[in-house]
Motif scaffolding. Sequence first.
Motif, PDB file in Angstrom:
ATOM      1  N   THR A 233      -9.144   4.362  -3.784  1.00 48.06           N
ATOM      2  CA  THR A 233      -8.198   4.254  -4.889  1.00 48.06           C
ATOM      3  C   THR A 233      -8.411   5.355  -5.920  1.00 48.06           C
ATOM      4  O   THR A 233      -7.456   5.963  -6.413  1.00 48.06           O
ATOM      5  CB  THR A 233      -8.301   2.868  -5.545  1.00 48.06           C
ATOM      6  OG1 THR A 233      -8.087   1.870  -4.534  1.00 48.06           O
ATOM      7  CG2 THR A 233      -7.274   2.696  -6.654  1.00 48.06           C
ATOM      8  N   GLN A 234      -9.660   5.653  -6.230  1.00 42.47           N
ATOM      9  CA  GLN A 234      -9.940   6.729  -7.187  1.00 42.47           C
ATOM     10  C   GLN A 234      -9.502   8.085  -6.644  1.00 42.47           C
ATOM     11  O   GLN A 234      -9.019   8.929  -7.399  1.00 42.47           O
ATOM     12  CB  GLN A 234     -11.425   6.735  -7.555  1.00 42.47           C
ATOM     13  CG  GLN A 234     -11.796   5.559  -8.435  1.00 42.47           C
ATOM     14  CD  GLN A 234     -13.277   5.499  -8.741  1.00 42.47           C
ATOM     15  OE1 GLN A 234     -14.116   5.819  -7.895  1.00 42.47           O
ATOM     16  NE2 GLN A 234     -13.601   5.067  -9.952  1.00 42.47           N
TER      17      GLN A 234
ATOM     18  N   SER B 217       0.828  -1.208   0.000  1.00 43.77           N
ATOM     19  CA  SER B 217       0.000   0.000   0.000  1.00 43.77           C
ATOM     20  C   SER B 217       0.860   1.256   0.000  1.00 43.77           C
ATOM     21  O   SER B 217       0.604   2.191  -0.763  1.00 43.77           O
ATOM     22  CB  SER B 217      -0.931   0.016   1.218  1.00 43.77           C
ATOM     23  OG  SER B 217      -1.800  -1.091   1.195  1.00 43.77           O
TER      24      SER B 217
ATOM     25  N   SER C  27     -16.781  -3.351  -1.949  1.00 38.66           N
ATOM     26  CA  SER C  27     -15.648  -3.030  -2.818  1.00 38.66           C
ATOM     27  C   SER C  27     -15.712  -1.582  -3.284  1.00 38.66           C
ATOM     28  O   SER C  27     -14.687  -0.974  -3.612  1.00 38.66           O
ATOM     29  CB  SER C  27     -15.572  -3.984  -4.012  1.00 38.66           C
ATOM     30  OG  SER C  27     -16.711  -3.854  -4.833  1.00 38.66           O
ATOM     31  N   ALA C  28     -16.908  -1.001  -3.276  1.00 32.00           N
ATOM     32  CA  ALA C  28     -17.061   0.408  -3.660  1.00 32.00           C
ATOM     33  C   ALA C  28     -16.264   1.315  -2.727  1.00 32.00           C
ATOM     34  O   ALA C  28     -15.724   2.341  -3.171  1.00 32.00           O
ATOM     35  CB  ALA C  28     -18.532   0.807  -3.649  1.00 32.00           C
ATOM     36  N   ASP C  29     -16.164   0.945  -1.464  1.00 31.14           N
ATOM     37  CA  ASP C  29     -15.392   1.744  -0.511  1.00 31.14           C
ATOM     38  C   ASP C  29     -13.899   1.712  -0.857  1.00 31.14           C
ATOM     39  O   ASP C  29     -13.220   2.731  -0.794  1.00 31.14           O
ATOM     40  CB  ASP C  29     -15.600   1.245   0.919  1.00 31.14           C
ATOM     41  CG  ASP C  29     -17.029   1.424   1.400  1.00 31.14           C
ATOM     42  OD1 ASP C  29     -17.728   2.314   0.860  1.00 31.14           O
ATOM     43  OD2 ASP C  29     -17.445   0.685   2.309  1.00 31.14           O
ATOM     44  N   VAL C  30     -13.414   0.531  -1.214  1.00 27.95           N
ATOM     45  CA  VAL C  30     -12.011   0.374  -1.594  1.00 27.95           C
ATOM     46  C   VAL C  30     -11.739   1.146  -2.882  1.00 27.95           C
ATOM     47  O   VAL C  30     -10.743   1.852  -3.004  1.00 27.95           O
ATOM     48  CB  VAL C  30     -11.644  -1.114  -1.756  1.00 27.95           C
ATOM     49  CG1 VAL C  30     -10.189  -1.272  -2.147  1.00 27.95           C
ATOM     50  CG2 VAL C  30     -11.956  -1.895  -0.488  1.00 27.95           C
ATOM     51  N   LYS C  31     -12.653   1.029  -3.823  1.00 27.79           N
ATOM     52  CA  LYS C  31     -12.493   1.719  -5.103  1.00 27.79           C
ATOM     53  C   LYS C  31     -12.486   3.234  -4.908  1.00 27.79           C
ATOM     54  O   LYS C  31     -11.706   3.947  -5.549  1.00 27.79           O
ATOM     55  CB  LYS C  31     -13.605   1.310  -6.071  1.00 27.79           C
ATOM     56  CG  LYS C  31     -13.416   1.886  -7.459  1.00 27.79           C
ATOM     57  CD  LYS C  31     -14.403   1.312  -8.450  1.00 27.79           C
ATOM     58  CE  LYS C  31     -14.120   1.871  -9.839  1.00 27.79           C
ATOM     59  NZ  LYS C  31     -14.925   1.213 -10.862  1.00 27.79           N
ATOM     60  N   ALA C  32     -13.335   3.734  -4.032  1.00 32.99           N
ATOM     61  CA  ALA C  32     -13.403   5.177  -3.786  1.00 32.99           C
ATOM     62  C   ALA C  32     -12.065   5.709  -3.256  1.00 32.99           C
ATOM     63  O   ALA C  32     -11.604   6.772  -3.676  1.00 32.99           O
ATOM     64  CB  ALA C  32     -14.533   5.502  -2.812  1.00 32.99           C
TER      65      ALA C  32
END
Length: 131
Positions: free
Chosen positions: A83-84, A52, A76-81
Amino acid sequence: MNIGTASEQSQLPVKTIRYYEDIGLVRPLRSDNGYRDFSETDLQRLKFLQRSRSLGFSIEECRELLSLYEDGDRASADVKAITQSKIREVDRKISELQSLKKVLTTLSDACHGDDRPTCPIIDDLAGEADR
């Protein structure tokens, strides 16, 4: 396992592992003699943190990602957010570096680079180019 072995296997310096313990990112058990005793779970956390951090995530972002990593009900939306958000930050830094390169190139191009004492780069740094 001891801290030296954890360091080798996680590819993190011992000092970094101690810091991560100080700020609560890892919590190895202590043996009877007071030495840290890292479990396989601790090692996985250290490897997660190493990767990380190598991708540019801050300590606080790593803390949040670790929390999601350990949450079997995570979205997974939380992880993606997260990352974005990091991608946007990287894009901003790239833009800043491109602007910096443009200014430095302009300054370098304006300098004769010879034996003369006059130098537009020095003048700009001293604020004399504005005069």
